[in-house]
Design a protein around this motif. Structure first.
Motif, PDB file in Angstrom:
ATOM      1  N   THR A 194      -2.279  -9.430 -10.839  1.00 21.91           N
ATOM      2  CA  THR A 194      -3.659  -9.573 -11.307  1.00 21.91           C
ATOM      3  C   THR A 194      -4.360  -8.222 -11.380  1.00 21.91           C
ATOM      4  O   THR A 194      -5.397  -8.086 -12.025  1.00 21.91           O
ATOM      5  CB  THR A 194      -4.477 -10.509 -10.385  1.00 21.91           C
ATOM      6  N   HIS A 195      -3.833  -7.225 -10.647  1.00 17.45           N
ATOM      7  CA  HIS A 195      -4.460  -5.895 -10.634  1.00 17.45           C
ATOM      8  C   HIS A 195      -3.394  -4.793 -10.680  1.00 17.45           C
ATOM      9  O   HIS A 195      -2.240  -5.027 -10.359  1.00 17.45           O
ATOM     10  CB  HIS A 195      -5.340  -5.728  -9.391  1.00 17.45           C
ATOM     11  N   ASP A 196      -3.871  -3.582 -11.075  1.00 14.23           N
ATOM     12  CA  ASP A 196      -2.967  -2.430 -11.143  1.00 14.23           C
ATOM     13  C   ASP A 196      -3.253  -1.428 -10.027  1.00 14.23           C
ATOM     14  O   ASP A 196      -2.382  -0.660  -9.637  1.00 14.23           O
ATOM     15  CB  ASP A 196      -3.153  -1.691 -12.479  1.00 14.23           C
TER      16      ASP A 196
ATOM     17  N   VAL B 141      -5.406  -1.058  -6.290  1.00 13.16           N
ATOM     18  CA  VAL B 141      -6.176  -1.696  -5.222  1.00 13.16           C
ATOM     19  C   VAL B 141      -6.544  -0.610  -4.215  1.00 13.16           C
ATOM     20  O   VAL B 141      -5.681   0.068  -3.676  1.00 13.16           O
ATOM     21  CB  VAL B 141      -5.362  -2.800  -4.511  1.00 13.16           C
TER      22      VAL B 141
ATOM     23  N   PRO C 152      -2.570  -8.107  -4.625  1.00 11.17           N
ATOM     24  CA  PRO C 152      -3.064  -8.279  -6.003  1.00 11.17           C
ATOM     25  C   PRO C 152      -2.160  -7.631  -7.058  1.00 11.17           C
ATOM     26  O   PRO C 152      -2.100  -8.090  -8.199  1.00 11.17           O
ATOM     27  CB  PRO C 152      -4.436  -7.584  -5.977  1.00 11.17           C
TER      28      PRO C 152
ATOM     29  N   ARG D 225      -6.828  -2.476 -14.140  1.00 14.04           N
ATOM     30  CA  ARG D 225      -7.484  -3.586 -13.434  1.00 14.04           C
ATOM     31  C   ARG D 225      -7.602  -3.181 -11.964  1.00 14.04           C
ATOM     32  O   ARG D 225      -6.598  -3.045 -11.271  1.00 14.04           O
ATOM     33  CB  ARG D 225      -6.673  -4.868 -13.606  1.00 14.04           C
ATOM     34  N   ILE D 226      -8.837  -2.961 -11.527  1.00 13.24           N
ATOM     35  CA  ILE D 226      -9.089  -2.354 -10.213  1.00 13.24           C
ATOM     36  C   ILE D 226      -9.808  -3.337  -9.300  1.00 13.24           C
ATOM     37  O   ILE D 226     -10.720  -4.036  -9.734  1.00 13.24           O
ATOM     38  CB  ILE D 226      -9.973  -1.098 -10.384  1.00 13.24           C
ATOM     39  N   VAL D 227      -9.394  -3.378  -8.035  1.00 10.30           N
ATOM     40  CA  VAL D 227     -10.172  -4.149  -7.058  1.00 10.30           C
ATOM     41  C   VAL D 227     -10.261  -3.332  -5.772  1.00 10.30           C
ATOM     42  O   VAL D 227      -9.335  -2.626  -5.390  1.00 10.30           O
ATOM     43  CB  VAL D 227      -9.580  -5.568  -6.810  1.00 10.30           C
TER      44      VAL D 227
END
Ligand code: GTP
Ligand code: MG
Length: 230
Positions: A104-106, A108, A99, A185-187
């Motif tokens: 899309t994310h910073d 993960v 990601p 942006r976290i997932v």
């Protein structure tokens, strides 16, 4: 993308070579850095033999992670952290990095509570404390975490802006709180977890370790929640 893997290790001569090799076998890392916390065994030697670069740091989980972050190559884009005891499963690394590589994310983070856990690999206190910390952070920042998993990937420039201060066991939680507060942006991704592949437990397996780490984590929660956003 240049991926630097950072592995804090204190007296992990048995599991460390396997951890380094499994990381390299994923094909993801551009470099693997083992941060040796003044081990009294052959951790550094074993890590080097397996293909890691070894740097040393004073005792303390957070100090090890911070030292590793400073030691990455100038080309580094993404930093991955995982423990040196073989309990985190490096095969999940491509999923953690993807990601960020896709932009899309910073940040993960793995979740062991959402993955499959080998019996005995996490105790009740670890599972519960991760859940409670997650609920508190949801209240504070609106981000849902289900674990304080050490296996995680973050963009180096984003990490540098978090102004990490924790020198011991508060490091992991501090990163989660500050990442949430900074609006990264976290997932969270389920990762499997297994028992350490050798050596001795320093934290969760001992009463003293549990107490020291637990109090440090609680202190971190209050400190970061109380300090204004830098
Ligand atoms: N305790 C401790 N661990 C460190 C330090 N620096 C690095 N570590 C590493 O931090 C990781 C986590 O420590 P563990 O002893 O595995 O702690 P844990 O995961 O709570 O406990 P077990 O997996 O049950 O052994 C390991 O890779 C250690 O080698 C330090 O200063 N103190
Ligand atoms: Mg462990």
């Amino acid at each position: 993308m240049f991926v630097s893997v950072i592995i804090p290790a204190l007296n992990e001569e048995e599991p460390i070579a396997g951890v380094v090799r499994e990381c390299l076998a994923t094909g993801v890392p551009s470099e693997v850095i083992v941060v040796d916390n003044v081990s009294t065994d052959r951790t550094a030697e074993r890590a080097r033999e397996a293909g890691a670069r070894v740097v040393t740091a004073p005792r303390g989980y957070g100090r090890a992670c911070a030292t590793g972050t400073r030691a990455v190559s100038a080309e580094c884009d993404i930093v991955v952290f995982l423990d040196g005891d073989g309990s985190d499963i490096p095969a999940f690394m491509p999923q953690l990095v993807e990601p960020i590589a896709r932009k899309t994310h910073d940040f993960v983070i793995g979740s062991r509570t959402r993955g499959q856990r080998e019996p005995g690999s996490m105790n009740f206190q670890q599972i519960l404390s991760g859940r409670i910390a997650g609920w508190i952070m949801r209240g504070l920042y609106g981000v849902c975490y289900t674990d304080m998993c050490p296996f995680r990937a973050i963009r180096l420039d984003a990490l540098a802006k978090l102004d990490m201060r924790e020198e011991t066991y508060g490091w992991n939680l501090e990163m989660q709180m500050k990442a949430a507060r900074a609006g990264l942006r976290i997932v969270e991704i389920p990762v499997n977890h297994r028992n350490r592949t050798g050596g001795e437990s320093k934290v969760s397996g001992t009463l003293r370790g549990t107490f020291v780490a637990g109090s440090r984590i609680i202190a971190t929660l209050f400190r970061v929640a109380a300090t204004p956003k830098e």
